[in-house]
Design an enzyme around this catalytic site. Structure first.
Site, PDB file in Angstrom:
ATOM      1  N   CYS A   3       0.850  -1.197   0.000  1.00  0.00           N
ATOM      2  CA  CYS A   3       0.000   0.000   0.000  1.00  0.00           C
ATOM      3  C   CYS A   3       0.880   1.239   0.000  1.00  0.00           C
ATOM      4  CB  CYS A   3      -0.916  -0.008   1.222  1.00  0.00           C
ATOM      5  SG  CYS A   3      -1.768   1.568   1.483  1.00  0.00           S
ATOM      6  N   CYS A   6       0.642   3.346   3.220  1.00  0.00           N
ATOM      7  CA  CYS A   6       1.295   2.684   4.354  1.00  0.00           C
ATOM      8  C   CYS A   6       2.815   2.879   4.239  1.00  0.00           C
ATOM      9  CB  CYS A   6       0.947   1.203   4.407  1.00  0.00           C
ATOM     10  SG  CYS A   6      -0.696   0.857   5.090  1.00  0.00           S
ATOM     11  N   ASP A  29      -0.070  16.696  -1.126  1.00  0.00           N
ATOM     12  CA  ASP A  29      -0.358  15.884  -2.308  1.00  0.00           C
ATOM     13  C   ASP A  29       0.711  16.131  -3.376  1.00  0.00           C
ATOM     14  OD1 ASP A  29      -3.213  14.473  -3.472  1.00  0.00           O
ATOM     15  OD2 ASP A  29      -1.696  15.074  -4.942  1.00  0.00           O
ATOM     16  N   HIS A  45      -4.402   1.002   8.437  1.00  0.00           N
ATOM     17  CA  HIS A  45      -4.827   0.812   7.044  1.00  0.00           C
ATOM     18  C   HIS A  45      -6.320   0.523   6.976  1.00  0.00           C
ATOM     19  CE1 HIS A  45      -4.598  -0.095   2.761  1.00  0.00           C
ATOM     20  NE2 HIS A  45      -5.563  -0.959   3.047  1.00  0.00           N
ATOM     21  N   ASN A  86     -12.737  10.495  -1.591  1.00  0.00           N
ATOM     22  CA  ASN A  86     -13.307   9.718  -2.688  1.00  0.00           C
ATOM     23  C   ASN A  86     -13.387   8.250  -2.280  1.00  0.00           C
ATOM     24  OD1 ASN A  86     -13.424  11.970  -4.474  1.00  0.00           O
ATOM     25  ND2 ASN A  86     -11.225  11.764  -4.833  1.00  0.00           N
ATOM     26  N   GLY A  92     -13.685   8.075  -8.309  1.00  0.00           N
ATOM     27  CA  GLY A  92     -12.325   8.312  -8.810  1.00  0.00           C
ATOM     28  C   GLY A  92     -11.235   8.023  -7.802  1.00  0.00           C
ATOM     29  N   THR A  94      -8.132   6.517  -6.347  1.00  0.00           N
ATOM     30  CA  THR A  94      -6.994   5.863  -7.008  1.00  0.00           C
ATOM     31  C   THR A  94      -6.051   5.195  -6.019  1.00  0.00           C
ATOM     32  OG1 THR A  94      -5.734   7.937  -6.994  1.00  0.00           O
ATOM     33  CG2 THR A  94      -7.015   7.452  -8.979  1.00  0.00           C
ATOM     34  N   HIS A  99      -8.194   8.331   2.711  1.00  0.00           N
ATOM     35  CA  HIS A  99      -7.550   9.631   2.823  1.00  0.00           C
ATOM     36  C   HIS A  99      -8.567  10.739   2.627  1.00  0.00           C
ATOM     37  CE1 HIS A  99      -7.233   8.180  -1.342  1.00  0.00           C
ATOM     38  NE2 HIS A  99      -7.390   9.435  -1.702  1.00  0.00           N
ATOM     39  N   HIS A 101      -8.759  14.681   1.398  1.00  0.00           N
ATOM     40  CA  HIS A 101      -8.117  15.814   0.738  1.00  0.00           C
ATOM     41  C   HIS A 101      -8.539  17.096   1.468  1.00  0.00           C
ATOM     42  CE1 HIS A 101      -7.202  13.539  -3.097  1.00  0.00           C
ATOM     43  NE2 HIS A 101      -8.219  12.823  -2.670  1.00  0.00           N
TER      44      HIS A 101
END
Ligand code: 5GP
Ligand code: ZN
Length: 113
Positions: A3, A6, A29, A45, A86, A92, A94, A99, A101
């Site tokens: 990951c 991680c 980011d 995780h 997301n 979307g 990815t 997480h 934003h």
């Protein structure tokens, strides 16, 4: 576990750290979509919001406390900002480590979808 986030938490992959405590890590980011674009993640995780349960949800509340604190520190608390997570293909997502934003520093698009 293979990951990306991680590995960022462990330091195996470098990141530009903004904040860290026992349960949360925050970093810039790599491909910012706004003048301020920070990712806030739980150290545990969890793949996405789909993994949030009554047993682990305290970290989500804490992530919002951290978001508010970082918004103040980064100078966007008064001008405004957005916190986005997301979840899954249609949104979307990815990177499949939960997480949030933290986006701000300019007038953000109003469209949400
Ligand atoms: P998602 O699209 O899953 O909601 O968001 C994943 C975010 O992770 C994207 O905004 C992307 O730019 C960011 N990202 C992907 N790989 C890396 C990396 O190696 N380092 C950092 N700092 N951000 C990354
Ligand atoms: Zn992970």
């Amino acid at each position: 576990m293979d990951c990306l986030f991680c590995k960022i938490i462990s330091g195996e992959i470098p990141s530009k750290k903004v904040y860290e405590d026992e349960t949360v890590y925050a970093f810039y980011d790599i491909a910012p979509m706004a003048p301020v674009h920070v990712l806030i993640i739980p150290k545990q995780h969890l793949s996405s919001i789909n993994d949030v349960t009554p047993e682990n949800s305290a970290v989500i509340a804490h992530i919002y406390e951290v978001a508010a604190q970082l918004a103040k520190e980064l100078g966007i608390a008064e001008s405004g900002y957005r916190v986005v997570s997301n979840c899954g293909a249609d949104a979307g997502q990815t990177v499949f480590h939960l997480h949030f934003h933290l986006l701000g520093g300019s007038k953000l698009k109003v469209e949400m979808c």
